[in-house]
Design an enzyme around this catalytic site. Structure first.
Site, PDB file in Angstrom:
ATOM      1  N   ASP A 225       0.867  -1.169   0.000  1.00  0.00           N
ATOM      2  CA  ASP A 225       0.000   0.000   0.000  1.00  0.00           C
ATOM      3  C   ASP A 225       0.911   1.228   0.000  1.00  0.00           C
ATOM      4  O   ASP A 225       2.118   1.125   0.284  1.00  0.00           O
ATOM      5  CB  ASP A 225      -0.893  -0.040   1.246  1.00  0.00           C
ATOM      6  CG  ASP A 225      -1.820   1.151   1.320  1.00  0.00           C
ATOM      7  OD1 ASP A 225      -2.334   1.579   0.267  1.00  0.00           O
ATOM      8  OD2 ASP A 225      -2.039   1.669   2.435  1.00  0.00           O
ATOM      9  N   GLY A 226       0.340   2.385  -0.294  1.00  0.00           N
ATOM     10  CA  GLY A 226       1.153   3.593  -0.373  1.00  0.00           C
ATOM     11  C   GLY A 226       1.217   4.369   0.923  1.00  0.00           C
ATOM     12  O   GLY A 226       2.196   4.304   1.680  1.00  0.00           O
TER      13      GLY A 226
END
Length: 300
Positions: free
Chosen positions: A161-162
């Site tokens: 995920d970012g």
């Protein structure tokens, strides 16, 4: 004289590597003495593979692809004593895993040995140890038991995920406080300004250095960014990675769609996310590590 490349080191708990549910249940219900007797009595019984086993197996195979000194290493960290941990090492030997370094802490948390071993990543089933590792500045995640499925090839696939994982949670704070419209407006206004680094930035950099030792056509590692972001909030992410000189093999901007099917399509050996709800959903499809960092975990 050229300097030797830095070794990439992953620390893993024995309960993440092997299925120790039965013995852990004995510990929870009957205490340490009963647990020790249980393990010693069964020390020649091979343990079943745990959720992280396929990841570790693929990771260690990388050493066979490069000449010279080993470039990757797995450290075993355990709350077992060395005496009760004999079953774990017997199982390591049975499966042919080249793991030679370990710390057995007899009930105490092993997180304090992460830094001395030079670890870039720590995987555990104990959320307390993971939080301590993150506080030390080491990328760390709590592995969630679920539907781990291994893609049947030798390529090791990491998915991230970012926000609050690769990047800081500065943008996520705006989303949580002011909503999607404010988040989108803020990201559009800051598109040229790189995001701050999150807890997995250093691990991703080390992973890319290892990838660079292979040709483009024979690299045994692939990375993917799988984020709920969508256009126009994608631009800041792309420019941030460019500013860091980090290349991600695949980037998927989902605009809020569930991540599980996309992770399975990528064939992730492990996916890292800060949102507990996203982790629970992803764990139905791939091995998943919860990163207890950032605003989404402040009340956890």
């Amino acid at each position: 004289m050229s300097q030797r490349p830095e070794k990439l080191v992953i620390a893993i708990s024995s309960r993440a590597l092997f299925n120790l549910q039965d013995s852990h249940r004995v510990f929870e219900e009957q205490g340490l003495e009963a647990f020790s007797a249980y393990q010693i009595e069964r020390e020649n019984d091979v343990l079943e593979k745990g959720d992280a086993f396929p990841l570790v197996e693929k990771f260690l195979q990388i050493n066979g692809r490069l000449e010279g000194d080993p470039r990757v290493e797995v450290i075993l960290l355990s709350r077992n004593s060395a005496d009760t941990g004999l079953r774990v090492f017997n199982s390591v030997e049975h499966y042919g895993l080249n793991i030679t370094r370990a710390a057995f802490c007899n009930g105490e948390s092993p997180y304090r040995y992460i830094a001395p071993f030079g670890c870039h990543l720590f995987l555990s089933t104990d959320g307390r140890d993971v939080r301590h590792a993150l506080e030390q500045g080491v990328a760390a995640a709590t592995l969630i038991a679920g539907g781990a499925r291994q893609r049947r090839d030798d390529t090791l696939r990491f998915a991230f995920d970012g926000d609050a994982v690769i990047f800081s949670d500065e943008a996520e704070q705006i989303f949580k406080r002011d909503g999607l419209a404010a988040f989108t407006a803020a990201e559009r206004a800051s598109a040229q300004k790189p995001l701050g680094g999150g807890p997995f930035k250093g691990f991703l950099e080390a992973l890319q250095r290892l990838q660079a030792e292979f040709g483009a056509d024979d690299c045994p590692i692939r990375t993917a960014l799988v984020t709920a972001r969508s256009a126009p909030a994608h631009e800041r992410v792309i420019r941030t990675l460019r500013a860091w000189n980090i290349r991600i093999d695949e980037s998927v901007f989902l605009g809020g769609l569930p991540k599980g099917e996309f992770l399975r399509a990528f064939g992730a050996d492990v996916f890292f996310d800060d949102q507990p709800s996203h982790c629970a959903s992803a764990a139905e499809h791939v091995a998943t590590g919860h990163v207890p960092h950032g605003i989404a975990n402040q009340d956890a």
